[in-house]
Design a protein around this motif. Structure first.
Motif, PDB file in Angstrom:
ATOM      1  N   VAL A   1      38.932  48.077  44.195  1.00 48.41           N
ATOM      2  CA  VAL A   1      40.193  47.272  44.152  1.00 48.41           C
ATOM      3  C   VAL A   1      39.598  45.672  43.699  1.00 48.41           C
ATOM      4  CG1 VAL A   1      41.827  45.931  45.692  1.00 48.41           C
ATOM      5  CG2 VAL A   1      41.239  48.244  45.908  1.00 48.41           C
ATOM      6  N   LYS A   2      38.303  44.996  43.898  1.00 52.72           N
ATOM      7  CA  LYS A   2      38.136  43.883  43.406  1.00 52.72           C
ATOM      8  C   LYS A   2      37.707  43.969  41.796  1.00 52.72           C
ATOM      9  CE  LYS A   2      34.525  40.451  44.214  1.00 52.72           C
ATOM     10  NZ  LYS A   2      33.037  40.054  44.712  1.00 52.72           N
ATOM     11  N   GLU A   3      37.229  44.989  41.570  1.00 52.31           N
ATOM     12  CA  GLU A   3      37.046  45.109  40.040  1.00 52.31           C
ATOM     13  C   GLU A   3      38.445  45.026  39.139  1.00 52.31           C
ATOM     14  OE1 GLU A   3      35.114  48.917  39.255  1.00 52.31           O
ATOM     15  OE2 GLU A   3      33.472  48.450  40.636  1.00 52.31           O
ATOM     16  N   ARG A   4      39.487  45.458  39.913  1.00 56.62           N
ATOM     17  CA  ARG A   4      40.711  45.430  39.063  1.00 56.62           C
ATOM     18  C   ARG A   4      41.792  44.422  39.504  1.00 56.62           C
ATOM     19  NH1 ARG A   4      37.990  48.720  36.914  1.00 56.62           N
ATOM     20  NH2 ARG A   4      38.373  51.163  36.796  1.00 56.62           N
ATOM     21  N   LEU A   5      40.983  43.335  40.124  1.00 59.57           N
ATOM     22  CA  LEU A   5      41.979  42.375  40.862  1.00 59.57           C
ATOM     23  C   LEU A   5      42.836  41.634  39.824  1.00 59.57           C
ATOM     24  CD1 LEU A   5      41.998  41.013  43.561  1.00 59.57           C
ATOM     25  CD2 LEU A   5      40.427  39.246  42.589  1.00 59.57           C
ATOM     26  N   HIS A   6      42.766  41.422  38.585  1.00 59.93           N
ATOM     27  CA  HIS A   6      43.689  40.749  37.823  1.00 59.93           C
ATOM     28  C   HIS A   6      44.339  41.680  36.896  1.00 59.93           C
ATOM     29  CE1 HIS A   6      41.749  37.102  39.392  1.00 59.93           C
ATOM     30  NE2 HIS A   6      40.647  37.408  38.697  1.00 59.93           N
ATOM     31  N   GLN A   7      44.184  42.813  36.975  1.00 61.42           N
ATOM     32  CA  GLN A   7      44.919  43.699  36.431  1.00 61.42           C
ATOM     33  C   GLN A   7      46.310  44.102  37.059  1.00 61.42           C
ATOM     34  OE1 GLN A   7      42.166  47.134  35.631  1.00 61.42           O
ATOM     35  NE2 GLN A   7      43.856  48.436  35.237  1.00 61.42           N
ATOM     36  N   VAL A   8      47.349  44.582  36.112  1.00 64.70           N
ATOM     37  CA  VAL A   8      48.844  44.759  36.620  1.00 64.70           C
ATOM     38  C   VAL A   8      48.556  46.114  37.332  1.00 64.70           C
ATOM     39  CG1 VAL A   8      50.959  45.608  35.849  1.00 64.70           C
ATOM     40  CG2 VAL A   8      49.831  43.648  34.680  1.00 64.70           C
ATOM     41  N   ALA A   9      49.134  46.235  38.662  1.00 70.84           N
ATOM     42  CA  ALA A   9      49.033  47.320  39.429  1.00 70.84           C
ATOM     43  C   ALA A   9      49.305  48.711  39.054  1.00 70.84           C
ATOM     44  CB  ALA A   9      49.567  47.047  40.824  1.00 70.84           C
ATOM     45  N   GLY A  10      50.530  48.487  38.048  1.00 68.49           N
ATOM     46  CA  GLY A  10      51.122  49.772  37.340  1.00 68.49           C
ATOM     47  C   GLY A  10      50.351  50.278  36.568  1.00 68.49           C
ATOM     48  N   THR A  11      49.316  49.917  36.127  1.00 60.17           N
ATOM     49  CA  THR A  11      48.129  50.408  35.132  1.00 60.17           C
ATOM     50  C   THR A  11      47.140  51.096  35.902  1.00 60.17           C
ATOM     51  OG1 THR A  11      46.927  48.491  34.967  1.00 60.17           O
ATOM     52  CG2 THR A  11      48.736  48.702  33.474  1.00 60.17           C
ATOM     53  N   LEU A  12      46.775  51.051  37.337  1.00 59.92           N
ATOM     54  CA  LEU A  12      45.814  51.721  37.897  1.00 59.92           C
ATOM     55  C   LEU A  12      46.049  53.226  38.145  1.00 59.92           C
ATOM     56  CD1 LEU A  12      45.242  49.431  40.952  1.00 59.92           C
ATOM     57  CD2 LEU A  12      44.216  49.210  39.066  1.00 59.92           C
ATOM     58  N   SER A  13      44.842  53.808  38.202  1.00 59.37           N
ATOM     59  CA  SER A  13      45.032  55.152  38.433  1.00 59.37           C
ATOM     60  C   SER A  13      45.635  55.598  39.936  1.00 59.37           C
ATOM     61  CB  SER A  13      43.692  55.793  38.454  1.00 59.37           C
ATOM     62  OG  SER A  13      43.028  55.673  39.616  1.00 59.37           O
TER      63      SER A  13
END
Length: 244
Positions: free
Chosen positions: A132-144
């Motif tokens: 979650v920390k690694e993806r902190l600034h990513q838009v949530a809809g793009t997560l697996s």
């Protein structure tokens, strides 16, 4: 260890929940003590998600009583249940897909004003969920799917729950993510959060739960320790894919 000498943290008595004319939960009794991980297993349509949604205040209770921390909360609105320490991670995760991961997490703390505490809890979530920390600034809809599930759990933890309701956290996830999710759930319980888990993977759920309830057709048909139900021939036949 759960303390069974005190009053339960959560008690459902003769709980009935309906969708229009259809009664989905038909008068169930269920209780959780502080510090327990308790599972609710059963086939699709058994009434498990309906039960969680009624506890969270998303669905109205037709009849019966819902006691939380010794108080009747039948008519308490959902946001005030969150304030009292009751958090739901819904089936399908329910994240805000257009917000960033960080914005989603901070939404979990919307009831809080203790800035230092929120920042400390953010760091704790990052330790527990480094992805979650690694993806902190990513838009949530793009997560697996697995990353979204971790985010949904992290967001719920930011509300500092006493009771965490988890609805199908492993659904549709790769085995590695399923393993990680169950590790996180165990960590949360070790930290003193009580967990009521609805889970399609009955085998895993029973392995990790102190106690469990089996739901069928809106009723609780069996209950016992996770260990006992794991070895119950009826449960093995119906939910663990084994011949009786």
């Amino acid at each position: 260890m759960p303390d069974h000498t005190t009053s339960p943290l959560l008690r459902l008595s003769n709980l009935r929940v309906s969708y229009g004319q259809i009664e989905a939960v038909k008068g169930i009794d269920l209780e959780l003590h502080s510090g327990e991980l308790v599972s609710l297993i059963g086939a699709n349509g058994a009434g498990k998600t309906t039960t969680l949604n009624a506890i969270a205040g998303i669905l109205p209770i037709a009849e019966g009583e819902l006691l939380y921390a010794g108080e009747r909360i039948n008519s308490v609105p959902p946001h005030l249940r969150v304030v009292r320490g009751l958090a739901l991670v819904p089936e399908g995760r329910g994240i805000f897909t257009r917000l960033t991961v960080e914005e989603n997490l901070r939404m979990g703390a919307y009831i809080r004003s203790d800035k230092a505490g929120i920042e400390a809890d953010m760091q704790h979530v990052f330790e527990m969920l480094p992805r979650v920390k690694e993806r902190l600034h990513q838009v949530a809809g793009t997560l697996s799917g697995g990353e979204q599930q971790m985010l949904a759990i992290g967001r719920a933890l930011l509300s500092r729950p006493k009771l965490l309701l988890l609805d199908e956290p492993s659904m549709g996830l790769a085995p590695l993510f399923v393993e990680k999710i169950f590790e996180v759930v165990q960590s949360v319980v070790r930290e003193g959060v009580t967990v009521l888990l609805v889970e399609q993977n009955a085998n895993l759920a029973l392995k990790f739960s102190q106690r469990a309830y089996v739901m069928d057709g809106g009723l609780i048909t069996l209950s016992g320790t996770g260990e006992a139900l794991l070895h119950d021939p009826k449960v093995r036949s119906a939910y663990l894919g084994e011949a009786a």
